[in-house]
Motif scaffolding. Structure first.
Motif, PDB file in Angstrom:
ATOM      1  N   ARG A 238       0.842  -1.190   0.000  1.00  0.00           N
ATOM      2  CA  ARG A 238       0.000   0.000   0.000  1.00  0.00           C
ATOM      3  C   ARG A 238       0.876   1.239   0.000  1.00  0.00           C
ATOM      4  O   ARG A 238       1.798   1.356   0.811  1.00  0.00           O
ATOM      5  CB  ARG A 238      -0.916   0.036   1.221  1.00  0.00           C
ATOM      6  CG  ARG A 238      -1.888   1.213   1.184  1.00  0.00           C
ATOM      7  CD  ARG A 238      -2.473   1.545   2.548  1.00  0.00           C
ATOM      8  NE  ARG A 238      -3.513   2.559   2.450  1.00  0.00           N
ATOM      9  CZ  ARG A 238      -3.312   3.861   2.267  1.00  0.00           C
ATOM     10  NH1 ARG A 238      -2.076   4.316   2.156  1.00  0.00           N
ATOM     11  NH2 ARG A 238      -4.321   4.713   2.184  1.00  0.00           N
ATOM     12  N   THR A 239       0.632   2.165  -0.902  1.00  0.00           N
ATOM     13  CA  THR A 239       1.363   3.429  -0.949  1.00  0.00           C
ATOM     14  C   THR A 239       0.358   4.579  -1.032  1.00  0.00           C
ATOM     15  O   THR A 239      -0.834   4.359  -1.228  1.00  0.00           O
ATOM     16  CB  THR A 239       2.315   3.467  -2.168  1.00  0.00           C
ATOM     17  OG1 THR A 239       1.549   3.276  -3.373  1.00  0.00           O
ATOM     18  CG2 THR A 239       3.374   2.380  -2.072  1.00  0.00           C
ATOM     19  N   ASP A 240       0.847   5.804  -0.879  1.00  0.00           N
ATOM     20  CA  ASP A 240      -0.025   6.979  -0.871  1.00  0.00           C
ATOM     21  C   ASP A 240      -0.024   7.675  -2.223  1.00  0.00           C
ATOM     22  O   ASP A 240       1.045   7.960  -2.789  1.00  0.00           O
ATOM     23  CB  ASP A 240       0.425   7.966   0.211  1.00  0.00           C
ATOM     24  CG  ASP A 240       0.198   7.430   1.609  1.00  0.00           C
ATOM     25  OD1 ASP A 240      -0.798   6.700   1.800  1.00  0.00           O
ATOM     26  OD2 ASP A 240       1.009   7.725   2.516  1.00  0.00           O
ATOM     27  N   ASP A 242      -0.646  10.708  -2.852  1.00  0.00           N
ATOM     28  CA  ASP A 242      -0.024  12.031  -2.779  1.00  0.00           C
ATOM     29  C   ASP A 242       1.453  11.991  -3.159  1.00  0.00           C
ATOM     30  O   ASP A 242       1.988  12.965  -3.715  1.00  0.00           O
ATOM     31  CB  ASP A 242      -0.184  12.624  -1.372  1.00  0.00           C
ATOM     32  CG  ASP A 242      -1.583  13.165  -1.136  1.00  0.00           C
ATOM     33  OD1 ASP A 242      -2.325  13.352  -2.123  1.00  0.00           O
ATOM     34  OD2 ASP A 242      -1.935  13.399   0.043  1.00  0.00           O
ATOM     35  N   ASP A 243       2.131  10.863  -2.855  1.00  0.00           N
ATOM     36  CA  ASP A 243       3.547  10.752  -3.225  1.00  0.00           C
ATOM     37  C   ASP A 243       3.714  10.772  -4.745  1.00  0.00           C
ATOM     38  O   ASP A 243       4.624  11.426  -5.281  1.00  0.00           O
ATOM     39  CB  ASP A 243       4.145   9.465  -2.654  1.00  0.00           C
ATOM     40  CG  ASP A 243       4.356   9.541  -1.147  1.00  0.00           C
ATOM     41  OD1 ASP A 243       4.419  10.665  -0.611  1.00  0.00           O
ATOM     42  OD2 ASP A 243       4.445   8.476  -0.509  1.00  0.00           O
ATOM     43  N   GLN A 384     -11.572   8.404  -6.173  1.00  0.00           N
ATOM     44  CA  GLN A 384     -10.882   8.939  -5.002  1.00  0.00           C
ATOM     45  C   GLN A 384     -11.887   9.320  -3.911  1.00  0.00           C
ATOM     46  O   GLN A 384     -11.838  10.394  -3.338  1.00  0.00           O
ATOM     47  CB  GLN A 384      -9.992  10.115  -5.407  1.00  0.00           C
ATOM     48  CG  GLN A 384      -8.882   9.724  -6.362  1.00  0.00           C
ATOM     49  CD  GLN A 384      -8.056   8.547  -5.843  1.00  0.00           C
ATOM     50  OE1 GLN A 384      -7.558   8.585  -4.716  1.00  0.00           O
ATOM     51  NE2 GLN A 384      -7.920   7.500  -6.652  1.00  0.00           N
ATOM     52  N   GLU A 396      -9.127  -1.015   1.217  1.00  0.00           N
ATOM     53  CA  GLU A 396      -8.001  -1.316   0.342  1.00  0.00           C
ATOM     54  C   GLU A 396      -8.460  -2.279  -0.747  1.00  0.00           C
ATOM     55  O   GLU A 396      -9.379  -3.072  -0.540  1.00  0.00           O
ATOM     56  CB  GLU A 396      -6.856  -1.963   1.146  1.00  0.00           C
ATOM     57  CG  GLU A 396      -6.390  -1.136   2.331  1.00  0.00           C
ATOM     58  CD  GLU A 396      -5.480  -1.932   3.267  1.00  0.00           C
ATOM     59  OE1 GLU A 396      -4.948  -2.975   2.841  1.00  0.00           O
ATOM     60  OE2 GLU A 396      -5.318  -1.516   4.429  1.00  0.00           O
ATOM     61  N   SER A 415      -5.403   2.496  -8.016  1.00  0.00           N
ATOM     62  CA  SER A 415      -5.468   3.661  -7.135  1.00  0.00           C
ATOM     63  C   SER A 415      -6.910   3.816  -6.666  1.00  0.00           C
ATOM     64  O   SER A 415      -7.849   3.642  -7.447  1.00  0.00           O
ATOM     65  CB  SER A 415      -4.997   4.925  -7.854  1.00  0.00           C
ATOM     66  OG  SER A 415      -5.765   5.156  -9.022  1.00  0.00           O
ATOM     67  N   GLY A 418      -7.253   7.786  -2.241  1.00  0.00           N
ATOM     68  CA  GLY A 418      -6.019   8.308  -1.665  1.00  0.00           C
ATOM     69  C   GLY A 418      -4.872   7.328  -1.573  1.00  0.00           C
ATOM     70  O   GLY A 418      -3.781   7.695  -1.136  1.00  0.00           O
ATOM     71  N   GLY A 419      -5.084   6.087  -1.978  1.00  0.00           N
ATOM     72  CA  GLY A 419      -4.013   5.091  -1.923  1.00  0.00           C
ATOM     73  C   GLY A 419      -3.719   4.520  -3.290  1.00  0.00           C
ATOM     74  O   GLY A 419      -4.543   4.590  -4.209  1.00  0.00           O
ATOM     75  N   TYR A 421      -2.465   0.810  -4.649  1.00  0.00           N
ATOM     76  CA  TYR A 421      -2.374  -0.543  -4.104  1.00  0.00           C
ATOM     77  C   TYR A 421      -1.783  -1.502  -5.139  1.00  0.00           C
ATOM     78  O   TYR A 421      -2.325  -1.650  -6.238  1.00  0.00           O
ATOM     79  CB  TYR A 421      -3.766  -1.016  -3.680  1.00  0.00           C
ATOM     80  CG  TYR A 421      -4.384  -0.131  -2.631  1.00  0.00           C
ATOM     81  CD1 TYR A 421      -4.126  -0.332  -1.280  1.00  0.00           C
ATOM     82  CD2 TYR A 421      -5.216   0.934  -2.992  1.00  0.00           C
ATOM     83  CE1 TYR A 421      -4.686   0.498  -0.312  1.00  0.00           C
ATOM     84  CE2 TYR A 421      -5.775   1.762  -2.035  1.00  0.00           C
ATOM     85  CZ  TYR A 421      -5.500   1.542  -0.699  1.00  0.00           C
ATOM     86  OH  TYR A 421      -6.052   2.367   0.260  1.00  0.00           O
ATOM     87  N   SER A 442       8.395  -0.029  -2.364  1.00  0.00           N
ATOM     88  CA  SER A 442       8.333   1.083  -1.411  1.00  0.00           C
ATOM     89  C   SER A 442       9.593   1.929  -1.470  1.00  0.00           C
ATOM     90  O   SER A 442       9.530   3.165  -1.426  1.00  0.00           O
ATOM     91  CB  SER A 442       8.126   0.535   0.012  1.00  0.00           C
ATOM     92  OG  SER A 442       6.899  -0.167   0.112  1.00  0.00           O
TER      93      SER A 442
END
Length: 471
Positions: A238-240, A242-243, A384, A396, A415, A418-419, A421, A442
């Protein structure tokens, strides 16, 4: 009667002597005030099944294999067979969930029944539950049928009125009528009703990859090409979002570019942990199903809006920024056709479309027409905002893509809310270190994010080149 199409016959033929060709999705939910159990999922699916009539049909072979199988209503359809319950020991971790999913996705579907299963998995920490859905690629064509996972999700917790469903199975055609229909259709169009095995062979001649044959320019050597076992590993990351947006804004790329650059960096780092050479010119080739826009198509004709693009991943490049720009440039040709579909349009198609688009992406990869690549990467944008199943909020969502013959890994990305996956499917024997691939994803994303800081930009070039654990 509707006959199985030649490409789908080829899929079944691949599966008969190799890996299962179903797609899967793992979704984690937070139960609502009324809870979420097997009975609740069973009622939800029973209420929505009318939207996907193919999910109550099975394949019936033509006697003697004189033509491709036909779709018939399952007179003995049993929803409780398809909707199952399982659990991990409380309080279940993601690692335990991944191990259970690994075992379930390795099992082929029963061809004597409708080709799908759905599991409610209980016991996760914090009272969460998961839904694992498996659907065969022959079910989901994006034209007449979308994925069942797409129709059980809602935009809110408001209870819906039950869908009138007066389904009664149609009588199964007799052997004589099937033979007569095959003969009649063959007289009109001989290539349409060629014997099933011949149809599969014809399709496979156009798709040497399905037989493990290397045609034309062979895929670059890598640990990703090997004979497969019958077992699988599944790992989630799981990542964000926003990054990815931060990297996109700073470097002028797209979120999709950043995702693929992250995968590129992760594969580089993973190969380095295996002491593999990653010299400056080394590449891996990824089949990246892309969505295209055709104004002549109806909005529901999703199947024709996905095409395959083979992308060279520059794993030999040490700079994360250069890798990003190289990936972005390679995808520019697709964008310049004017047919690339924006994420906003995709997430507005038919509700939560990622489950269907991942299935279509798997079909495109299987029908590769002899193009050579090392792995499949499907990346599909989702809405989103939160979605719900019978009042339970989806937290998720992870795609589990099938493995093609001789391809030891496939990566799916979705996506949502906000995540971003990642679901990594790998052969159990060939890639026992699939968790390292996840760690490398990651680290590769963190490396890209790090390039957006002013202090990092002033640092000497080359500081990020050494591996996944570099800060």
């Amino acid at each position: 009667m509707e006959r199985l199409r030649p490409g789908d016959v080829a899929l079944l033929d691949i599966e008969s002597g190799g890996p299962p060709m179903h797609v899967a999705t793992v979704e984690v939910f937070e139960p609502g005030p009324e809870g979420f159990d097997h009975a609740r999922l069973l009622a939800l699916i029973g209420d929505r099944l009318a939207f996907v009539p193919r999910y109550r049909q099975r394949l019936l072979p033509v006697p003697g294999g004189l033509a491709a199988p036909v779709w018939v209503d399952d007179a003995d359809f049993d929803l409780t067979y398809h909707v199952r319950e399982s659990a991990v020991p409380r309080p279940g971790t993601m690692a335990q969930l991944e191990e259970l999913v690994s075992r379930i996705i390795a099992r082929p579907l029963d061809r004597s029944r409708p080709l799908w299963e759905m599991y409610l998995i209980e016991g996760l920490e914090d009272g969460r539950v998961a839904i694992l859905a498996k659907s065969h690629q022959t079910l989901v064509d994006g034209v007449s049928t979308i994925d069942l996972g797409q129709v059980i999700l809602d935009h809110d917790t408001v209870a819906r009125e039950r869908i009138p469903d007066d389904w009664v199975p149609r009588r199964e055609p007799s052997a004589l009528s099937m033979l007569a229909a095959a003969a009649q259709t063959r007289a009109a169009a001989p290539d349409v009703t060629a014997p099933a095995r011949a149809v599969a062979r014809a399709a496979l001649r156009h798709n040497p990859l399905a037989l493990g044959v290397r045609a034309g320019r062979s895929a670059p050597e890598s640990p990703l090409q090997t004979t497969l076992s019958q077992q699988r590993r599944f790992h989630t990351v799981r990542t964000d979002l926003d990054d990815y947006r931060q990297v996109r804004r700073f470097h002028g790329a797209t979120v999709n570019d950043v995702v693929l650059a992250t995968v590129t960096g992760a594969l580089r780092f993973w190969l380095m942990t295996r002491a593999e050479s990653v010299h400056s010119s080394r590449q891996l080739r990824a089949m990246v199903p892309m969505s295209v826009l055709d104004n002549d198509l109806e909005p529901t004709s999703l199947g024709s809006q996905v095409t395959g693009t083979v992308l060279a991943l520059p794993i030999g490049e040490s700079s994360p920024v250069v890798r990003l720009h190289q990936v972005s440039y390679a995808l520019k040709a697709h964008k310049d056709t004017g047919k690339a579909v924006s994420a906003l349009r995709l997430i507005g198609v038919g509700g939560f479309a990622p489950t269907t688009f991942h299935a279509l992406g798997a079909r495109v990869a299987a029908d590769s027409r002899g193009r050579e690549f090392n792995l499949v990467v499907t990346n599909v944008p989702g809405p989103q905002f939160p979605l719900y199943a019978a009042g339970a909020r989806m937290l998720e969502t992870y795609p589990a893509q099938p493995l093609l013959p001789d391809h030891a890994m496939a990566i799916g990305v979705t996506s949502y809310d906000g995540g971003v996956y990642y679901g990594i499917t790998a052969d159990r024997d060939a890639i026992p270190d699939v968790d390292v691939v996840g760690q490398c994803l990651s680290e590769a994303l963190a490396e890209l994010v790090d390039t957006t800081s002013e202090t990092r930009m002033r640092a000497p070039r080359g500081r990020t080149a050494d591996g996944p654990l570099d800060g």
